[in-house]
Every structure is written in structure tokens, then in C-alpha cells.
Design a protein around this motif. Structure first.
Motif, short mmCIF file in Angstrom:
data_model
loop_
_atom_site.label_atom_id
_atom_site.label_comp_id
_atom_site.label_asym_id
_atom_site.label_seq_id
_atom_site.Cartn_x
_atom_site.Cartn_y
_atom_site.Cartn_z
N ARG A 198 0.68 -1.28 -0.03
CA ARG A 198 0.06 -0.12 0.08
C ARG A 198 0.76 1.36 -0.01
NH1 ARG A 198 -5.25 -1.50 1.22
NH2 ARG A 198 -5.81 -3.34 2.18
N HIS A 199 0.25 2.22 -0.68
CA HIS A 199 0.92 3.58 -0.26
C HIS A 199 -0.11 4.60 -0.06
CE1 HIS A 199 3.34 7.32 -1.16
NE2 HIS A 199 2.15 7.71 -2.17
N ALA A 200 -0.30 5.35 0.93
CA ALA A 200 -1.16 6.22 1.57
C ALA A 200 -2.41 5.64 1.63
CB ALA A 200 -1.29 7.51 0.70
N GLY A 201 -2.35 4.28 2.29
CA GLY A 201 -3.83 3.76 2.63
C GLY A 201 -4.36 2.93 1.25
N ARG A 202 -3.81 3.10 0.07
CA ARG A 202 -4.13 2.61 -1.10
C ARG A 202 -3.33 1.50 -1.82
NH1 ARG A 202 -8.14 5.83 -3.54
NH2 ARG A 202 -8.55 7.81 -2.71
N PRO A 203 -3.88 0.29 -2.44
CA PRO A 203 -3.11 -0.65 -2.58
C PRO A 203 -2.51 -0.30 -3.90
CG PRO A 203 -5.32 -1.18 -3.17
CD PRO A 203 -5.36 -0.16 -2.36
N VAL A 204 -1.05 -0.59 -4.13
CA VAL A 204 -0.24 -0.53 -5.40
C VAL A 204 -0.16 -1.76 -6.00
CG1 VAL A 204 0.49 1.70 -4.73
CG2 VAL A 204 1.76 -0.30 -4.39
N SER A 205 -0.15 -2.95 -5.28
CA SER A 205 0.14 -4.22 -5.72
C SER A 205 -0.77 -5.18 -4.91
CB SER A 205 1.65 -4.74 -5.59
OG SER A 205 1.57 -6.14 -5.62
N ARG A 206 -1.70 -6.07 -5.40
CA ARG A 206 -2.66 -6.87 -4.55
C ARG A 206 -2.99 -7.99 -5.71
NH1 ARG A 206 -8.29 -6.38 -2.73
NH2 ARG A 206 -8.19 -7.61 -0.92
N PRO A 207 -2.04 -8.86 -6.14
CA PRO A 207 -2.27 -9.84 -7.22
C PRO A 207 -3.52 -10.72 -6.86
CG PRO A 207 -0.03 -10.39 -6.09
CD PRO A 207 -0.73 -9.06 -5.57
N LEU A 208 -3.57 -11.33 -5.65
CA LEU A 208 -4.80 -12.22 -5.46
C LEU A 208 -6.12 -11.36 -4.68
CD1 LEU A 208 -2.49 -15.25 -4.05
CD2 LEU A 208 -3.51 -14.86 -6.32
N GLY A 209 -6.16 -10.04 -5.00
CA GLY A 209 -7.31 -9.37 -4.39
C GLY A 209 -8.64 -9.96 -4.54
N PRO A 210 -8.90 -10.16 -5.89
CA PRO A 210 -10.11 -10.82 -6.37
C PRO A 210 -10.55 -12.06 -5.53
CG PRO A 210 -9.14 -10.15 -8.50
CD PRO A 210 -7.99 -10.15 -7.05
N GLU A 211 -9.44 -12.97 -5.28
CA GLU A 211 -9.87 -14.24 -4.65
C GLU A 211 -10.24 -14.03 -3.11
OE1 GLU A 211 -7.39 -15.51 -8.11
OE2 GLU A 211 -7.69 -13.60 -6.67
N GLU A 212 -9.85 -12.75 -2.53
CA GLU A 212 -10.25 -12.51 -1.10
C GLU A 212 -11.54 -11.71 -1.21
OE1 GLU A 212 -8.74 -9.93 2.80
OE2 GLU A 212 -7.38 -10.49 0.98
N ASP A 213 -11.67 -10.79 -2.18
CA ASP A 213 -12.79 -9.94 -1.92
C ASP A 213 -14.22 -10.74 -2.54
OD1 ASP A 213 -10.86 -7.86 -1.70
OD2 ASP A 213 -10.85 -7.15 -3.37
N LEU A 214 -14.12 -11.45 -3.37
CA LEU A 214 -15.23 -12.25 -3.92
C LEU A 214 -15.62 -13.06 -2.74
CD1 LEU A 214 -17.32 -12.38 -5.99
CD2 LEU A 214 -15.88 -14.07 -7.10
N ALA A 215 -14.73 -13.92 -1.96
CA ALA A 215 -15.05 -14.64 -0.77
C ALA A 215 -15.52 -14.19 0.21
CB ALA A 215 -13.79 -15.51 -0.43
N ARG A 216 -15.06 -12.78 0.68
CA ARG A 216 -15.75 -11.75 1.48
C ARG A 216 -17.05 -11.33 1.23
NH1 ARG A 216 -12.62 -10.70 5.67
NH2 ARG A 216 -10.08 -10.82 5.44
N GLU A 217 -17.38 -11.10 0.06
CA GLU A 217 -18.91 -10.91 -0.34
C GLU A 217 -19.71 -12.03 -0.20
OE1 GLU A 217 -20.67 -8.96 -4.46
OE2 GLU A 217 -18.75 -9.08 -4.50
N LEU A 218 -19.11 -13.17 -0.61
CA LEU A 218 -19.93 -14.32 -0.24
C LEU A 218 -20.36 -14.51 1.23
CD1 LEU A 218 -21.13 -17.10 -1.16
CD2 LEU A 218 -19.04 -17.98 -1.04
N LEU A 219 -19.23 -14.34 1.92
CA LEU A 219 -19.60 -14.86 3.36
C LEU A 219 -20.34 -13.63 3.97
CD1 LEU A 219 -18.37 -16.24 5.59
CD2 LEU A 219 -16.89 -14.54 6.31
#
Length: 307
Positions: free
Chosen positions: A146-167
Motif C-alpha cells: 500500500r501507499h497512503a492507504g491505497r493498494p499498489v500491488s494486490r495480485p490475489l485481491g479478487p480471490e479474497e474480495d469475492l469470498a468476503r462478499e459471499l460470506l
């Protein structure tokens, strides 16, 4: 794949070719999954010239969709980021990835290949021109930069975000069924085993007990992992799973930045995700086919037809 594997072998000098080539029947070397920085069978990209390294990347690209190939290249680049974060102590580098070919892709009806290193392992088996695609492992450390609270690299972000949305979509009753442990395991449970467990208990919540929104999100999450494959292979795997039973399980807290884990189980399907370091910033993901990993399905069909 045959053409790309042949081009790779042709691009290697003789010492590298000797390291890269293995007999198809060398089961310990072929049925191999290792996502830690360890010695492994094959030829290291660090020892290859530019032409041979490019041939290795082109072979990898035959097994992955454009999006998954981009994820894989981001994983490779993170070796340099991690090395800097560790004060350069371990000498990690983006050339520390290995390629191995089993059998002769130009002549054999049974052959296989693997591209592997820290946090990346892709194995493909080809029998009678049928491709068996698994295991496929992608990890990321750090999972997010992250830089200033924003992600600059997050290659597996979709795998986490979609699972959280499901949960979140499961509701209280669904989450009670889906959450199988208050604490996440230390790592994916299938680990580096050459044979993945066919069933992990407790199973979690079955797909048919989800709301329509929950079922749609679970289907999207499965598709996200299948879409690591090229479209033809992804469509074949989706068709194989159609109508089968699926279970979703979660372990650990639901909030971001905490150690957590999830898995999806289905008919000859095991998907696992973990982010289980103390700071919740080190992710592992794997797509496995417990009964078919390393070509067990196409080899069984080949043996039945041939014998």
C-alpha cells in the motif's frame, strides 16, 4: 503446449536440458508440489539465457488465461519486493523459478511439464492430447503493498474480495454453517502433498442451502479459480462440475487484515485460500483435483483404452 515445450527444450543448452528433462514415470519428480523456497527438480530460469527464459514463459502462458498469467508474473516480481522487505538477507530473486518436462513432448503420448518456484506452481499433464490441468498454486507475499492507504500491488485481491462478499451474503444462519473454526489453520490443508485429500471435514455450508445471491456468488468464486485456465480448459472443467454438489467453508475472523482461510469442495474439486500470517498479509491459493491431480484422470482413461 507440445510446440511450446519443444521450443523450450530446443532453446536450452545441453546442461540445462539435462536438468530440465525427466522420465514421465519418475513419479517422485512428476507428482511434485512445492510452493516454498526449496530445491526442486528442473532447470532454474536464473541459469538460462534470455531466449530460453522467454521460451519457459511462453510454455507457462499456454496453461494460464491472460489474467492468471498476469497474476503469475506479479507473484514472480514479488520475490524482489519480499527480498527488500527482509533486508536482502535471503537473496530471493525473480529468476528463482524452475521448469521441468517429463517425457518427450515431440513423440510421447504421455508427457507433462511444470513451472514452479516460491509461491507459484503450475503442473500440466498431457495424455493422448488430452490436457489434465492441476495443481495450480498462486501465492503472494506481501499479499498487499500500500501507499497512503491505497493498494499498489494486490495480485490475489479478487480471490479474497469475492469470498468476503459471499460470506457477507450468507446471513447469520448461513455464516454459522459456513464458519467451521474460530481460528484459521496455519496453511492450506492440502499443503505440498502429492495427493490431496478428497474430502476435508467439516465441510461447511452446501450450495443448495444458500440464497440465490449466495449461490450466484459461490458460482462466481469457483469460476474465478477455473478461469485461471485458458478458456477451452476452463469451460471443460465448468461443464464437469455442473450440477454437482459444492460446499463452502470459512475459518477465522471475518474482518479484513486478520488471519483467515476458506475452501470450496466439490466433485473432484478442492479450492483453498489462506492468509494466515500474524498481519494477514501473506496469501496462498490452490486449485486441485484430488482424484485427478497430475493427470490421474487422463492416465486412467489411457490405461483402460490401451489395456
Amino acid at each position: 503446449m507440445r510446440a511450446a515445450a519443444g521450443a523450450l527444450l530446443a532453446a536450452l543448452d545441453e546442461p540445462a536440458r539435462q536438468r530440465a528433462r525427466h522420465d514421465f514415470d519418475d513419479e517422485p519428480a512428476r507428482r511434485w508440489l512445492e510452493y516454498r523456497p526449496r530445491p526442486r527438480p528442473g532447470a532454474s530460469l536464473a541459469d538460462l539465457d534470455v531466449t530460453a527464459r522467454k521460451a519457459a514463459h511462453r510454455l507457462l502462458a499456454t496453461a494460464l488465461s491472460p489474467a492468471a498469467y498476469a497474476q503469475a508474473m506479479a507473484v514472480v516480481a514479488l520475490e524482489e519486493v519480499l527480498d527488500r522487505a527482509e533486508g536482502w538477507r535471503r537473496g530471493r530473486h525473480s529468476g528463482d523459478y524452475w521448469v521441468a518436462v517429463f517425457g518427450d513432448p515431440a513423440r510421447d503420448d504421455r508427457w507433462a511439464w511444470r513451472f514452479e518456484g516460491h509461491h507459484l506452481s503450475v503442473s500440466m499433464t498431457v495424455v493422448d492430447d488430452q490436457v489434465s490441468p492441476a495443481p495450480i498454486f498462486l501465492g503472494a507475499n506481501p499479499a498487499t503493498v500500500r501507499h497512503a492507504g491505497r493498494p499498489v500491488s494486490r495480485p490475489l485481491g479478487p480471490e479474497e474480495d469475492l469470498a468476503r462478499e459471499l460470506l457477507d451474503a450468507l446471513g447469520p444462519a448461513g455464516r454459522t454453517a459456513a464458519v467451521v473454526a474460530d481460528e484459521a489453520p496455519a496453511d492450506i490443508i492440502s499443503a505440498t502433498r502429492p495427493r490431496a485429500p478428497g474430502r476435508l471435514d467439516p465441510l461447511g455450508v452446501p450450495r443448495d442451502r444458500l440464497t440465490p445471491t449466495g449461490r450466484a456468488l459461490l458460482d462466481r468464486l469457483v469460476a474465478l479459480y477455473l478461469d485461471r485456465l485458458p478458456p477451452e480448459l476452463a469451460a471443460r472443467e465448468a461443464g464437469r462440475l455442473a450440477g454437482g454438489e459444492l460446499h463452502f467453508a470459512w475459518a477465522g475472523p471475518a474482518g479484513p487484515g486478520q488471519r483467515h482461510y476458506y475452501r470450496i469442495q466439490g466433485d473432484d474439486l478442492l479450492i483453498e485460500y489462506d492468509n494466515t500470517t500474524e498481519d494477514g498479509n501473506h496469501a496462498h491459493t490452490v486449485l486441485r483435483r484430488p482424484a485427478s491431480d497430475f493427470g490421474a484422470d487422463v492416465l486412467a482413461a489411457h490405461h483402460a483404452a490401451a489395456h
